[in-house]
Scaffold this motif. Structure first.
Motif, PDB file in Angstrom:
ATOM      1  N   SER B 125       0.842  -1.195   0.000  1.00  0.00           N
ATOM      2  CA  SER B 125       0.000   0.000   0.000  1.00  0.00           C
ATOM      3  C   SER B 125       0.880   1.249   0.000  1.00  0.00           C
ATOM      4  O   SER B 125       0.562   2.246  -0.655  1.00  0.00           O
ATOM      5  N   GLY B 126       2.032   1.188   0.709  1.00  0.00           N
ATOM      6  CA  GLY B 126       2.964   2.315   0.709  1.00  0.00           C
ATOM      7  C   GLY B 126       3.605   2.516  -0.648  1.00  0.00           C
ATOM      8  O   GLY B 126       3.704   3.644  -1.146  1.00  0.00           O
ATOM      9  N   VAL B 127       4.029   1.418  -1.274  1.00  0.00           N
ATOM     10  CA  VAL B 127       4.666   1.500  -2.598  1.00  0.00           C
ATOM     11  C   VAL B 127       3.720   2.142  -3.606  1.00  0.00           C
ATOM     12  O   VAL B 127       4.105   3.012  -4.385  1.00  0.00           O
ATOM     13  N   ILE B 129       1.164   4.203  -3.081  1.00  0.00           N
ATOM     14  CA  ILE B 129       1.007   5.637  -2.816  1.00  0.00           C
ATOM     15  C   ILE B 129       2.236   6.399  -3.313  1.00  0.00           C
ATOM     16  O   ILE B 129       2.108   7.444  -3.968  1.00  0.00           O
ATOM     17  N   LEU B 130       3.426   5.853  -3.054  1.00  0.00           N
ATOM     18  CA  LEU B 130       4.661   6.553  -3.433  1.00  0.00           C
ATOM     19  C   LEU B 130       4.862   6.595  -4.945  1.00  0.00           C
ATOM     20  O   LEU B 130       5.296   7.604  -5.492  1.00  0.00           O
ATOM     21  N   GLN B 132       2.608   6.804  -7.160  1.00  0.00           N
ATOM     22  CA  GLN B 132       1.754   7.864  -7.671  1.00  0.00           C
ATOM     23  C   GLN B 132       2.316   9.236  -7.297  1.00  0.00           C
ATOM     24  O   GLN B 132       2.369  10.142  -8.117  1.00  0.00           O
ATOM     25  N   ALA B 133       2.782   9.360  -6.035  1.00  0.00           N
ATOM     26  CA  ALA B 133       3.317  10.637  -5.560  1.00  0.00           C
ATOM     27  C   ALA B 133       4.560  11.039  -6.351  1.00  0.00           C
ATOM     28  O   ALA B 133       4.748  12.209  -6.679  1.00  0.00           O
ATOM     29  N   PHE B 134       5.397  10.068  -6.690  1.00  0.00           N
ATOM     30  CA  PHE B 134       6.632  10.361  -7.416  1.00  0.00           C
ATOM     31  C   PHE B 134       6.405  10.490  -8.925  1.00  0.00           C
ATOM     32  O   PHE B 134       7.320  10.813  -9.666  1.00  0.00           O
ATOM     33  N   ARG B 145       8.582  13.340 -10.412  1.00  0.00           N
ATOM     34  CA  ARG B 145       8.530  14.589  -9.662  1.00  0.00           C
ATOM     35  C   ARG B 145       9.602  14.543  -8.575  1.00  0.00           C
ATOM     36  O   ARG B 145       9.389  13.978  -7.509  1.00  0.00           O
ATOM     37  N   MET B 148       8.993  15.709  -4.892  1.00  0.00           N
ATOM     38  CA  MET B 148       8.251  14.796  -4.027  1.00  0.00           C
ATOM     39  C   MET B 148       9.196  13.742  -3.441  1.00  0.00           C
ATOM     40  O   MET B 148       9.029  13.314  -2.290  1.00  0.00           O
ATOM     41  N   PHE B 152       9.877  13.135   0.454  1.00  0.00           N
ATOM     42  CA  PHE B 152       9.777  11.783   1.030  1.00  0.00           C
ATOM     43  C   PHE B 152      10.994  11.474   1.901  1.00  0.00           C
ATOM     44  O   PHE B 152      10.859  11.003   3.031  1.00  0.00           O
TER      45      PHE B 152
END
Lengths: 185, 185
Positions: B125-127, B129-130, B132-134, B145, B148, B152
């Motif tokens: 779940s963390g991977v 989210i990250l 998408q964030a990156f 990005r 971001m 992090f």
């Protein structure tokens, strides 16, 4: 019934739920942080069992997580306290936003903050995963293999979590039967 | 009666949404948009956007949003209660069984297999989210990005080295991203 535990359970869950951006595992991670590392009310292993229960039943992981933690700490009353506390923040926030949501949706500053929070949420989950991952690696080799296999099966092969849980249960059952068989010989 | 209708409709959603979060979306859409016509397809899209921007499980957010638009605050309560009732009963029963039979060798070995699997699920779940964030979910170099990724790592240091409160770190990440965007605009 310990009133102090109930009050702390209510306030902590309320606070954590208000910051559960990015899905149910975030609140589970925050709960682990609070109740395992900070309060020492639940053991780390037990917390993982509770998360497994939350994941294997239908419904939102955040709510299910609150139910299992509430039950573990204070029985049925704990369940009610934790569930109500989990539901209040999204209920209030959505109630307010549903009135003027176009305004909220188009606000640039809110969008930047929420966007940036993803990196923070990712970091919180990553740090907890690393810490728990090390615990698993230290335990034994088989656990590490299971962890790695589930990671690959779910992330790369996109196998449904429900099937993975069922497979884990099956392996556990077979292991017990094999051990029982060895003893009988 | 509209309250009862909302209650039953969200009871179904609560009872059959395995896997939480986005797995529940098609079910919510079929109940709310196709079957009952409580929201138009465009409004449902807005609901999803708002859910991503606010804390809380998507099912609870939907129940509150739909309930309030169709029948006011009591409608929201009826829908939300319907949504959590199945989990409230089922998860409590499983938690009770767990505390009662925790010591059984069969359950012990099942849980021994499930625990590392749960750690992997949390990590995944963390991977996600990250990624998408990156900006890594697009799989092009251009979309990455960097700021971001920097945010992090700052968060990771605050969490692991300085043991900062996870929620403070999450909010801090949001503010950093806001500053970055305002300054580079």
């Amino acid at each position: 019934m310990n009133k102090k535990v109930l009050i702390k359970l209510f306030l902590s869950t309320l606070y954590l739920s208000a910051f559960t951006f990015g899905g149910g595992y975030v609140i589970v991670t925050l709960m682990k942080n609070k109740f395992v590392d900070e309060c020492h009310w639940i053991e780390e292993k037990e917390m993982l069992d509770l998360v497994a229960i939350a994941q294997s039943a239908p419904g939102a992981i955040a709510v299910n997580g609150a139910i299992v933690v509430g039950y573990k700490l204070a029985g049925i009353i704990g369940v009610l306290v934790a569930t109500v506390a989990t539901v209040i923040p999204p209920f209030l926030i959505i109630s307010v936003i549903s009135v003027f949501y176009t305004l909220f949706r188009e606000n640039r500053f809110i969008a930047y903050i929420l966007d940036g929070m993803q990196a923070g949420v990712g970091a919180v989950i990553a740090s907890v995963s690393i810490q728990m991952g090390f615990g698993i690696v230290k335990e034994n080799k088989i656990s590490f293999v299971i962890m790695a296999a589930v990671f690959v099966m779910s992330l790369y092969f996109k196998i449904n979590i429900i099937y993975i849980i069922l497979l884990c249960i099956l392996i556990g059952v077979i292991k017990t039967l094999v051990q029982a068989g060895k003893k009988a010989l | 009666m509209i309250y009862l209708k909302l209650f039953i409709s969200f009871l179904k959603i609560g009872a059959f949404s395995f896997g939480g979060g986005y797995a529940a979306m098609p079910l919510i859409e079929s109940e709310v948009v196709n079957t009952n016509h409580w929201l138009s397809a465009a409004e449902f899209g807005d609901l999803i956007t708002i859910s991503q921007m606010t804390p809380g499980p998507i099912a609870i957010n939907s129940a509150t949003f739909v309930g309030i638009r169709i029948a006011g605050i009591f409608g929201a309560m009826a829908a939300t209660f319907g949504c959590i009732l199945p989990a409230l009963i089922l998860v409590t029963v499983i938690a009770w069984l767990y505390t009662k039979y925790q010591k059984l060798s069969m359950l012990q070995s099942i849980l021994a297999v499930l625990r590392p699997a749960v750690v992997a699920m949390i990590a995944i779940s963390g991977v996600k989210i990250l990624m998408q964030a990156f900006g890594l979910d697009m799989l092009t170099i251009k979309s990455i990005r960097l700021h971001m990724i920097v945010i992090f790592f700052v968060c990771m240091i605050l969490l692991i080295k300085y043991n900062k409160n996870p929620i403070t770190v999450m909010v801090f990440a949001g503010v950093l991203n806001l500053l970055y965007n305002v300054l580079t605009d």
